[in-house]
Design a protein around this motif. Structure first.
Motif, PDB file in Angstrom:
ATOM      1  N   LEU A   1     120.833 -44.270 -24.762  1.00 18.24           N
ATOM      2  CA  LEU A   1     119.707 -43.382 -25.033  1.00 18.24           C
ATOM      3  C   LEU A   1     119.864 -42.088 -24.239  1.00 18.24           C
ATOM      4  CD1 LEU A   1     116.723 -45.918 -24.943  1.00 18.24           C
ATOM      5  CD2 LEU A   1     117.805 -44.918 -26.959  1.00 18.24           C
ATOM      6  N   ALA A   2     119.587 -40.977 -24.873  1.00 21.62           N
ATOM      7  CA  ALA A   2     119.715 -39.674 -24.222  1.00 21.62           C
ATOM      8  C   ALA A   2     118.832 -38.679 -24.951  1.00 21.62           C
ATOM      9  CB  ALA A   2     121.164 -39.196 -24.249  1.00 21.62           C
ATOM     10  N   PRO A   3     118.398 -37.620 -24.262  1.00 25.97           N
ATOM     11  CA  PRO A   3     117.569 -36.615 -24.932  1.00 25.97           C
ATOM     12  C   PRO A   3     118.260 -36.065 -26.176  1.00 25.97           C
ATOM     13  CG  PRO A   3     117.534 -36.268 -22.572  1.00 25.97           C
ATOM     14  CD  PRO A   3     118.575 -37.313 -22.831  1.00 25.97           C
ATOM     15  N   PRO A   4     117.557 -35.962 -27.283  1.00 24.15           N
ATOM     16  CA  PRO A   4     118.170 -35.433 -28.502  1.00 24.15           C
ATOM     17  C   PRO A   4     118.464 -33.946 -28.362  1.00 24.15           C
ATOM     18  CG  PRO A   4     115.814 -35.678 -28.817  1.00 24.15           C
ATOM     19  CD  PRO A   4     116.137 -36.298 -27.478  1.00 24.15           C
ATOM     20  N   ALA A   5     119.563 -33.531 -28.930  1.00 30.55           N
ATOM     21  CA  ALA A   5     119.921 -32.106 -28.897  1.00 30.55           C
ATOM     22  C   ALA A   5     119.055 -31.348 -29.886  1.00 30.55           C
ATOM     23  CB  ALA A   5     121.393 -31.928 -29.236  1.00 30.55           C
ATOM     24  N   GLY A   6     118.355 -30.348 -29.398  1.00 33.75           N
ATOM     25  CA  GLY A   6     117.488 -29.570 -30.270  1.00 33.75           C
ATOM     26  C   GLY A   6     118.278 -28.625 -31.147  1.00 33.75           C
ATOM     27  N   PRO A   7     117.615 -28.017 -32.117  1.00 31.71           N
ATOM     28  CA  PRO A   7     118.282 -27.030 -32.980  1.00 31.71           C
ATOM     29  C   PRO A   7     118.850 -25.878 -32.157  1.00 31.71           C
ATOM     30  CG  PRO A   7     116.126 -27.653 -33.858  1.00 31.71           C
ATOM     31  CD  PRO A   7     116.204 -28.217 -32.481  1.00 31.71           C
ATOM     32  N   ALA A   8     119.984 -25.353 -32.588  1.00 36.31           N
ATOM     33  CA  ALA A   8     120.622 -24.253 -31.859  1.00 36.31           C
ATOM     34  C   ALA A   8     119.789 -22.980 -31.915  1.00 36.31           C
ATOM     35  CB  ALA A   8     122.017 -23.994 -32.433  1.00 36.31           C
ATOM     36  N   LEU A   9     119.080 -22.796 -33.012  1.00 38.27           N
ATOM     37  CA  LEU A   9     118.275 -21.588 -33.201  1.00 38.27           C
ATOM     38  C   LEU A   9     116.851 -21.974 -33.598  1.00 38.27           C
ATOM     39  CD1 LEU A   9     120.841 -19.471 -35.257  1.00 38.27           C
ATOM     40  CD2 LEU A   9     120.254 -19.168 -32.844  1.00 38.27           C
ATOM     41  N   PRO A  10     115.891 -21.095 -33.372  1.00 35.59           N
ATOM     42  CA  PRO A  10     114.518 -21.371 -33.814  1.00 35.59           C
ATOM     43  C   PRO A  10     114.455 -21.613 -35.315  1.00 35.59           C
ATOM     44  CG  PRO A  10     114.550 -19.526 -32.282  1.00 35.59           C
ATOM     45  CD  PRO A  10     115.981 -19.838 -32.605  1.00 35.59           C
ATOM     46  N   ALA A  11     113.500 -22.422 -35.730  1.00 35.39           N
ATOM     47  CA  ALA A  11     113.347 -22.750 -37.144  1.00 35.39           C
ATOM     48  C   ALA A  11     112.944 -21.532 -37.963  1.00 35.39           C
ATOM     49  CB  ALA A  11     112.302 -23.859 -37.302  1.00 35.39           C
ATOM     50  N   SER A  12     113.355 -21.520 -39.208  1.00 36.22           N
ATOM     51  CA  SER A  12     112.958 -20.449 -40.121  1.00 36.22           C
ATOM     52  C   SER A  12     111.487 -20.598 -40.479  1.00 36.22           C
ATOM     53  CB  SER A  12     113.811 -20.504 -41.393  1.00 36.22           C
ATOM     54  OG  SER A  12     113.503 -21.692 -42.125  1.00 36.22           O
ATOM     55  N   MET A  13     110.911 -19.547 -41.018  1.00 35.96           N
ATOM     56  CA  MET A  13     109.505 -19.604 -41.414  1.00 35.96           C
ATOM     57  C   MET A  13     109.297 -20.659 -42.495  1.00 35.96           C
ATOM     58  SD  MET A  13     106.520 -18.530 -40.721  1.00 35.96           S
ATOM     59  CE  MET A  13     106.733 -16.972 -39.819  1.00 35.96           C
ATOM     60  N   ALA A  14     110.245 -20.776 -43.402  1.00 38.46           N
ATOM     61  CA  ALA A  14     110.123 -21.779 -44.464  1.00 38.46           C
ATOM     62  C   ALA A  14     110.117 -23.187 -43.889  1.00 38.46           C
ATOM     63  CB  ALA A  14     111.265 -21.616 -45.468  1.00 38.46           C
ATOM     64  N   ASP A  15     110.987 -23.448 -42.915  1.00 40.73           N
ATOM     65  CA  ASP A  15     111.033 -24.769 -42.292  1.00 40.73           C
ATOM     66  C   ASP A  15     109.766 -25.047 -41.483  1.00 40.73           C
ATOM     67  OD1 ASP A  15     113.478 -25.431 -43.378  1.00 40.73           O
ATOM     68  OD2 ASP A  15     114.640 -24.824 -41.622  1.00 40.73           O
ATOM     69  N   LEU A  16     109.251 -24.025 -40.812  1.00 44.63           N
ATOM     70  CA  LEU A  16     108.018 -24.193 -40.039  1.00 44.63           C
ATOM     71  C   LEU A  16     106.848 -24.539 -40.947  1.00 44.63           C
ATOM     72  CD1 LEU A  16     108.289 -21.229 -37.496  1.00 44.63           C
ATOM     73  CD2 LEU A  16     108.534 -23.666 -36.997  1.00 44.63           C
ATOM     74  N   GLU A  17     106.733 -23.833 -42.050  1.00 40.81           N
ATOM     75  CA  GLU A  17     105.628 -24.095 -42.971  1.00 40.81           C
ATOM     76  C   GLU A  17     105.740 -25.490 -43.574  1.00 40.81           C
ATOM     77  OE1 GLU A  17     105.824 -20.784 -45.611  1.00 40.81           O
ATOM     78  OE2 GLU A  17     104.689 -19.459 -44.269  1.00 40.81           O
ATOM     79  N   LYS A  18     106.958 -25.933 -43.842  1.00 43.34           N
ATOM     80  CA  LYS A  18     107.171 -27.290 -44.345  1.00 43.34           C
ATOM     81  C   LYS A  18     106.772 -28.319 -43.295  1.00 43.34           C
ATOM     82  CE  LYS A  18     110.777 -30.375 -46.118  1.00 43.34           C
ATOM     83  NZ  LYS A  18     112.232 -30.514 -46.436  1.00 43.34           N
ATOM     84  N   SER A  19     107.141 -28.056 -42.045  1.00 40.97           N
ATOM     85  CA  SER A  19     106.803 -28.959 -40.948  1.00 40.97           C
ATOM     86  C   SER A  19     105.288 -29.047 -40.759  1.00 40.97           C
ATOM     87  CB  SER A  19     107.466 -28.479 -39.651  1.00 40.97           C
ATOM     88  OG  SER A  19     106.963 -29.159 -38.534  1.00 40.97           O
ATOM     89  N   LEU A  20     104.627 -27.902 -40.767  1.00 43.42           N
ATOM     90  CA  LEU A  20     103.180 -27.885 -40.535  1.00 43.42           C
ATOM     91  C   LEU A  20     102.391 -28.521 -41.670  1.00 43.42           C
ATOM     92  CD1 LEU A  20     102.492 -24.474 -38.767  1.00 43.42           C
ATOM     93  CD2 LEU A  20     103.135 -26.687 -37.812  1.00 43.42           C
ATOM     94  N   ALA A  21     102.977 -28.564 -42.857  1.00 41.13           N
ATOM     95  CA  ALA A  21     102.297 -29.213 -43.983  1.00 41.13           C
ATOM     96  C   ALA A  21     102.125 -30.711 -43.739  1.00 41.13           C
ATOM     97  CB  ALA A  21     103.089 -28.981 -45.265  1.00 41.13           C
ATOM     98  N   ALA A  22     102.949 -31.268 -42.841  1.00 43.42           N
ATOM     99  CA  ALA A  22     102.871 -32.703 -42.537  1.00 43.42           C
ATOM    100  C   ALA A  22     101.991 -33.005 -41.335  1.00 43.42           C
ATOM    101  CB  ALA A  22     104.282 -33.247 -42.291  1.00 43.42           C
TER     102      ALA A  22
END
Length: 422
Positions: A66-87
Motif C-alpha cells: 500500500l502506498a499513496p496513489p500518484a495524483g494527476p500530473a496536471l490539473p484536471a480540465s474543466m470538462a473533467d471537473l464538471e463530470k466529477s462534480l456531477a457525481a
C-alpha cells in the motif's frame, strides 16, 4: 518383521514431511520478512535525509504494497471537473460548481481584504493568487519548499514553508511582484516528512501552528508532535498541545475562542485501526496521546507498553480510520440553513493505507462549545470512484463573504464553490 519395518518407514517419512514443512514455513516467513520494507525512522539522519518512501518504514505483511496513489500530473480540465462534480452528492438545496481551475496541488486557502484568494500548494513549491471571481489564477511565489499553509491579516500574507513563517506586506497590491519576505518565526525544524503546515489566526492575531513528527510512529524530537501559538509580531511562542501526530487543519470556535484541530492517526496497524481524530483544546498544554495511545482508547503495540490511555486527552470525535482529515472551518455565515450555524465542516482527503479507500468527502460536525453532544454526518461525497481511485480529494475549506464555502482539491487542482438556495 515386515509390519515393524513398514511402520518404522512410515514414521521416518512422516518426520521428514514435518521437517520439510517446517523448513518451508521458515523459508516463506523469512522471504516475507525480507520483502516487507523496514527502516529505522528513529534517527536524526533518517529525518534529515528520508528515503522517497519514508512512510513505508512500518510496512506490514497484511498491508504490504500500500502506498499513496500518484495524483494527476496536471490539473484536471474543466470538462473533467464538471463530470466529477456531477457525481457529488449534497443535501437538498445545495449545489457545487467550479470556482477556479488550474490550481496545481491546491492546499490551504485565505482571503485577502480586497477579495483575492490566496492558495498554498503541496509538492510544487507555489503560492497562487486567484482574482476576478476565480477567472484568473496567478502563481505569485515559486520555488519554495512546501508552502501548504497560508493566512492573511491586516494587509499581509503569511506563508508557512516547512522551517519558517514568512510575511509579505501589502500583498494584494503586489501581485505582479511580491515584496521581499520578512521571517516572523523560524524556531522550526527543517524536516520535510509531516513538516507541511496549515496556519490559523485567532482574534488576537496569534497563529496556531502544528508541528508533525518526521515519521509514522516514533518517539519524536522534543520540538515536534505539538501545536504552538505564535505571536508573529514578537516571535514568542507557547505550547498549546502536545502528543499530536500529524495535524493539517484547525479553526477557532467563534463561541468560546477555543482551538479545534484535525489529526491524522498512525498508519500500518490495519485497514480499520486506528481512527483519525477531531480534537478540542480546552486546556493549554494537554497531551493527546501520540505515540503512546491512539484514538483515545488504543495503546500503541510498541510505545504504549506500560502506559494507560487514561493518561491522555481523548479526541472530541473519532472520524474513522484512514479518512485523512485536513482543513476544517466553523460555519459562521448566513447563507446556509440556520441549523448550520457554528457547525464544523471538515475536508477529508481520503485513504491510502487501506485496501478499500474511504474519506474524500466533506463531513459536517455539530457540537456544543464544550465538545458535548457531538455528532457527524456526511455533507458532500462522490469523489471516490472505486476501491482505490479518486476523481478529487478535498484538502481545505474556506467561507466566502456571501456565506457560501470554497473547497480546495489538490488532486484535481481546483477550487469549488458550494452554495445554498431555498
Amino acid at each position: 518383521m515386515t509390519e515393524r519395518t513398514n511402520t518404522s518407514t512410515r514414521k521416518t517419512f512422516s518426520r521428514a514431511l514435518i521437517a520439510g514443512a517446517c523448513l518451508t514455513l521458515i523459508t516463506l516467513s523469512a522471504a516475507q520478512a525480507q520483502a516487507v520494507k523496514s527502516y529505522d525512522s528513529t534517527t536524526k539522519d533518517f529525518w534529515e535525509h528520508p528515503p522517497a518512501d519514508w512512510f513505508l518504514g512500518d510496512e506490514t505483511v497484511a498491508q504490504k504494497g500500500l502506498a499513496p496513489p500518484a495524483g494527476p500530473a496536471l490539473p484536471a480540465s474543466m470538462a473533467d471537473l464538471e463530470k466529477s462534480l456531477a457525481a457529488v452528492k449534497l443535501p437538498p438545496g445545495f449545489k457545487i460548481s467550479v470556482y477556479a481551475q488550474g490550481v496545481n496541488s491546491a492546499r490551504q486557502m485565505a482571503w485577502g481584504d480586497k477579495g483575492t484568494l490566496f492558495v498554498g500548494s503541496f509538492g510544487v513549491g507555489t503560492v497562487y493568487a486567484i482574482t476576478d471571481n476565480g477567472k484568473t489564477v496567478k502563481p505569485i511565489l515559486t520555488g519554495m519548499k512546501m508552502p501548504t499553509g497560508v493566512a492573511f491579516r491586516k494587509g499581509a500574507l503569511y506563508v508557512a514553508d516547512i522551517d519558517k513563517i514568512l510575511k509579505y506586506d501589502n500583498a494584494e497590491a503586489s501581485l505582479a511582484k511580491m515584496p521581499e519576505a520578512k521571517v516572523v518565526y523560524s524556531d522550526m525544524p527543517a524536516y520535510i516528512p509531516h513538516g507541511w503546515k496549515y496556519l490559523t489566526f485567532d482574534k488576537e492575531g496569534r497563529l496556531y501552528v502544528p508541528f508533525g513528527p518526521p515519521c509514522n510512529i516514533c518517539l519524536p524530537p522534543t520540538s515536534l508532535s505539538q501545536v504552538r501559538r505564535v505571536n508573529p509580531d514578537t516571535g514568542e511562542a507557547e505550547l498549546m498541545a502536545i502528543g499530536v501526530r500529524n495535524s493539517v487543519g484547525g479553526d477557532i470556535d467563534p463561541r468560546s475562542g477555543d482551538y479545534w484541530f484535525t489529526e491524522n492517526a498512525r498508519d500500518w496497524v490495519s485497514d480499520d485501526l486506528p481512527s483519525d481524530k477531531l480534537n478540542h483544546v480546552a486546556k493549554i498544554g494537554a497531551h493527546y496521546g501520540y505515540p503512546y495511545c491512539h484514538q483515545g482508547d488504543m495503546l500503541d503495540p510498541k510505545y504504549g507498553v506500560g502506559r494507560k490511555c487514561s493518561e491522555f486527552t481523548p479526541p472530541a470525535l473519532k472520524l474513522g480510520a484512514h479518512v485523512a482529515p485536513l482543513g476544517m472551518k466553523f460555519y459562521t455565515g448566513n447563507q446556509f440553513p440556520a441549523d448550520y450555524a457554528n457547525n464544523i465542516l471538515i475536508a477529508e482527503h481520503g485513504s491510502w493505507n487501506r485496501h478499500k479507500y474511504q474519506g474524500a468527502r466533506i463531513m459536517r460536525v455539530t457540537t456544543d462549545p464544550d465538545g458535548k453532544n457531538i455528532k457527524e454526518q456526511v455533507f458532500a461525497s462522490g469523489w471516490l470512484t472505486g476501491e482505490q481511485s479518486y476523481s478529487g480529494r478535498p484538502a481545505d475549506i474556506l467561507q466566502a463573504a456571501d456565506g457560501s464555502i470554497l473547497v480546495a482539491d489538490d488532486w484535481a487542482g481546483a477550487i469549488y464553490r458550494i452554495s445554498y438556495s431555498k
